[in-house]
Design an enzyme around this catalytic site. Structure first.
Site, PDB file in Angstrom:
ATOM      1  N   ARG A   1      -8.039  32.521  90.402  1.00 41.25           N
ATOM      2  CA  ARG A   1      -8.412  33.004  91.727  1.00 41.25           C
ATOM      3  C   ARG A   1      -9.869  32.621  91.984  1.00 41.25           C
ATOM      4  NH1 ARG A   1      -5.711  37.376  89.237  1.00 41.25           N
ATOM      5  NH2 ARG A   1      -3.759  37.996  90.279  1.00 41.25           N
TER       6      ARG A   1
ATOM      7  N   LYS B   1      -7.611  40.984  88.530  1.00 41.42           N
ATOM      8  CA  LYS B   1      -7.538  42.179  89.358  1.00 41.42           C
ATOM      9  C   LYS B   1      -7.386  43.417  88.491  1.00 41.42           C
ATOM     10  CE  LYS B   1      -5.673  40.176  93.616  1.00 41.42           C
ATOM     11  NZ  LYS B   1      -4.567  40.231  94.604  1.00 41.42           N
TER      12      LYS B   1
ATOM     13  N   HIS C   1      -7.192  29.337  97.199  1.00 39.68           N
ATOM     14  CA  HIS C   1      -5.848  29.879  97.032  1.00 39.68           C
ATOM     15  C   HIS C   1      -4.793  28.777  97.110  1.00 39.68           C
ATOM     16  CE1 HIS C   1      -2.760  32.964  96.994  1.00 39.68           C
ATOM     17  NE2 HIS C   1      -2.177  32.363  98.008  1.00 39.68           N
TER      18      HIS C   1
ATOM     19  N   ARG D   1      -4.665  27.142  93.793  1.00 40.05           N
ATOM     20  CA  ARG D   1      -3.981  28.035  92.841  1.00 40.05           C
ATOM     21  C   ARG D   1      -2.473  27.959  93.050  1.00 40.05           C
ATOM     22  NH1 ARG D   1      -4.141  33.036  89.912  1.00 40.05           N
ATOM     23  NH2 ARG D   1      -2.851  34.683  90.812  1.00 40.05           N
TER      24      ARG D   1
ATOM     25  N   HIS E   1      -0.096  37.798  87.219  1.00 36.77           N
ATOM     26  CA  HIS E   1       0.680  38.695  88.071  1.00 36.77           C
ATOM     27  C   HIS E   1       1.301  39.808  87.238  1.00 36.77           C
ATOM     28  CE1 HIS E   1       1.380  35.387  91.326  1.00 36.77           C
ATOM     29  NE2 HIS E   1       0.218  35.999  91.462  1.00 36.77           N
TER      30      HIS E   1
ATOM     31  N   TYR F   1       5.237  33.869  95.455  1.00 32.83           N
ATOM     32  CA  TYR F   1       4.037  33.042  95.512  1.00 32.83           C
ATOM     33  C   TYR F   1       4.346  31.574  95.316  1.00 32.83           C
ATOM     34  CZ  TYR F   1      -0.808  31.787  94.388  1.00 32.83           C
ATOM     35  OH  TYR F   1      -2.062  31.229  94.376  1.00 32.83           O
TER      36      TYR F   1
END
Length: 296
Positions: A143, A167, A236, A239, A262, A271
């Site tokens: 990211r 995250k 993004h 990615r 994820h 995605y």
């Protein structure tokens, strides 16, 4: 903001390790809801239902995000004993159709890298840094926030992996290809020795790191010089291209999930984008019944 809402935000930060941007978004959503219907800890079901009218002009994705924040708050309020009921059933549930990210083909990727490599042929620090950034975005699928905030210690010299904090403060190991290792080695040699920053990609001034906005600008400028539409290029998008091209090459979906960081494989399924023709060919050649049908 009510004390209950502030306590909820404190819980998100302390127990779930929510990122600052996430906390800011939750704070805005809770504050706006309380502005409309009052203290959420005391709001009844009818008051909560009125939020559908308050949010009527918003996009479905915005409504879904706000409703999600309130559902979590009400669950927390019930757990804390502040409420006996959970009125979140009165919140709207918009139907969302999550669009696939923009797809960047192999030719566009090749053009982008050809331009970055040509510019980094010398010892211009800015050009070498940009090549290293592009290698990490497409070669490791990081990211934007993960790339710019990498500490120097994240990439041990000659190690075939990176330690990335994603995250929620979760860490994962990401393979580092030979191209990326070479680009990083060149960048380390040119990185300003006098920088007070402990980040791999320091800011021009101070002890901080390169900003996500600046990374976005650098990528779009590179795309324009490569003859590509700058609107198609972003961290993004690179990615997404990383994940898509891995799947096209036969990578396992679980492996891609791990590489992307994820928590839920459903996110990876949405995605990524795999050509339908390839999926049909995969079933026709790999399914156990395929050979049997061919021999019959």
């Amino acid at each position: 903001m009510s004390p209950a809402a502030e306590a909820f935000l404190a819980m998100l930060a302390a127990e779930r390790g929510a990122a600052p941007n996430t906390l800011a978004a939750y704070a805005r959503d809770l504050a706006q809801a309380e502005e409309a219907i009052g203290d959420l800890a005391a709001a009844d079901r009818a008051a909560v239902a009125r939020l559908a009218e308050v949010w009527a002009g918003l996009a479905p994705s915005s409504v879904a995000r706000k409703a999600s924040a309130l559902r979590q708050f009400f669950a927390f309020a019930c757990d804390e004993g502040w409420r006996r009921d959970d009125p979140s059933g009165a919140l709207p549930r918009p139907r969302l159709r999550r669009p696939l990210p923009r797809l960047l083909g192999h030719e566009a990727i090749a053009a982008l890298f050809a331009q970055a490599e040509a510019e980094a042929a010398g010892d211009d620090p800015a050009a070498v840094r940009l090549l290293a950034l592009v290698e990490l975005l497409y070669g490791s699928g990081l990211r934007a926030s993960e790339v710019v905030s990498l500490p120097l210690a994240a990439a041990p010299r000659d190690a075939p992996f990176l330690t990335v904090t994603g995250k929620g403060g979760t860490s994962r190991m990401v393979p580092l290809g030979s191209r990326a290792r070479a680009a990083l080695a060149r960048w380390r040699a040119l990185r300003p020795a006098t920088s007070p920053s402990r980040h791999l990609f320091p800011a021009a001034r101070g002890a901080g790191h390169l900003s996500r906005v600046r990374l976005f600008q650098l990528l779009r400028a590179l795309a324009a010089r490569a003859g590509l539409d700058p609107a198609r290029i972003s961290p993004h998008v690179l990615r997404h291209a990383f994940a898509t091209h891995l799947l096209e090459g036969g990578a396992d979906l679980r492996a891609v999930q791990m590489l992307l960081g994820h928590a839920d494989i459903a996110t990876t399924q949405i995605y990524t984008h795999v050509d339908a023709a390839r999926l049909v060919a995969l079933v026709n050649t790999r399914h156990p019944l395929a050979s049997r049908a061919a021999s019959d």
